[in-house]
Design a protein around this motif. Structure first.
Motif, short mmCIF file in Angstrom:
data_model
loop_
_atom_site.label_atom_id
_atom_site.label_comp_id
_atom_site.label_asym_id
_atom_site.label_seq_id
_atom_site.Cartn_x
_atom_site.Cartn_y
_atom_site.Cartn_z
N ASP A 26 94.67 -65.72 -37.30
CA ASP A 26 94.90 -64.51 -36.51
C ASP A 26 93.58 -63.80 -36.19
O ASP A 26 93.36 -63.37 -35.06
N THR A 27 92.73 -63.68 -37.18
CA THR A 27 91.45 -62.99 -37.00
C THR A 27 90.58 -63.71 -35.97
O THR A 27 90.05 -63.10 -35.05
N LEU A 28 90.45 -65.03 -36.14
CA LEU A 28 89.58 -65.78 -35.24
C LEU A 28 90.20 -65.97 -33.86
O LEU A 28 89.48 -66.06 -32.86
N GLU A 29 91.52 -66.01 -33.79
CA GLU A 29 92.16 -66.14 -32.49
C GLU A 29 91.85 -64.93 -31.60
O GLU A 29 91.61 -65.07 -30.41
N ALA A 30 91.84 -63.76 -32.21
CA ALA A 30 91.53 -62.55 -31.45
C ALA A 30 90.11 -62.63 -30.89
O ALA A 30 89.85 -62.21 -29.75
N LEU A 31 89.18 -63.19 -31.65
CA LEU A 31 87.81 -63.38 -31.16
C LEU A 31 87.76 -64.47 -30.09
O LEU A 31 87.08 -64.31 -29.07
N TRP A 32 88.45 -65.56 -30.35
CA TRP A 32 88.44 -66.72 -29.46
C TRP A 32 88.91 -66.36 -28.06
O TRP A 32 88.32 -66.78 -27.07
N ILE A 33 89.95 -65.57 -27.97
CA ILE A 33 90.53 -65.20 -26.67
C ILE A 33 89.49 -64.50 -25.80
O ILE A 33 89.43 -64.73 -24.59
N GLU A 34 88.66 -63.67 -26.40
CA GLU A 34 87.68 -62.88 -25.65
C GLU A 34 86.31 -63.55 -25.54
O GLU A 34 85.47 -63.10 -24.77
N ALA A 35 86.07 -64.60 -26.31
CA ALA A 35 84.73 -65.20 -26.41
C ALA A 35 84.39 -66.07 -25.21
O ALA A 35 85.27 -66.49 -24.44
#
Length: 129
Positions: A26-35
């Motif tokens: 969940d934590t990394l997915e939030a970053l991944w979406i915007e990265a």
């Protein structure tokens, strides 16, 4: 490059290493979406490995193997990169776990009686000093 990574990345690393694989996802997915690249694929590779380990903990070997393969494949392009973590070690450990899962009788992996279970070495994320 590690100084450019957001605090959430390090939170995801801590979650991964403490076995909180779903929270790490969940934590990394939030970053991944915007990265943007190259970090986008790095985040996705790590979160796919986290989900693979989550599946493994839930006795979903097929899901674990698929996501270990996909996540490892994404990390393959980062062996020398400096993101403050040892990407090459995470890649190698993930590939080794995938090989063990592919080459071992599923009953020895999934057995809950503890009798013939094999010891699985789960990948960890090593932080560079």
């Amino acid at each position: 490059m590690s100084e450019n990574l957001p605090q959430e990345f390090w939170q995801g690393v801590e979650q991964f290493n403490s076995g909180q694989f779903y929270a790490c996802h969940d934590t990394l997915e939030a970053l991944w979406i915007e990265a943007t690249e190259p970090e986008k694929s790095l985040y996705q590779g790590i979160l796919q490995i986290a989900v693979a380990l989550y599946h493994l903990g839930n006795r979903n070997l097929r899901g674990a193997m698929i996501l270990l393969g996909e996540g490892s494949n994404r990390l393959r392009r980062y062996p020398e990169s400096d993101y403050g973590i040892n990407v090459e070690k995470l890649f190698t450990q993930s590939v080794e776990l995938l090989k063990v899962l592919q080459q071992t009788d599923p009953e020895k992996i999934l057995s809950s009686d503890g009798g013939e279970n094999i010891a699985l070495l789960l990948p960890t994320i090593s932080i560079n000093n």
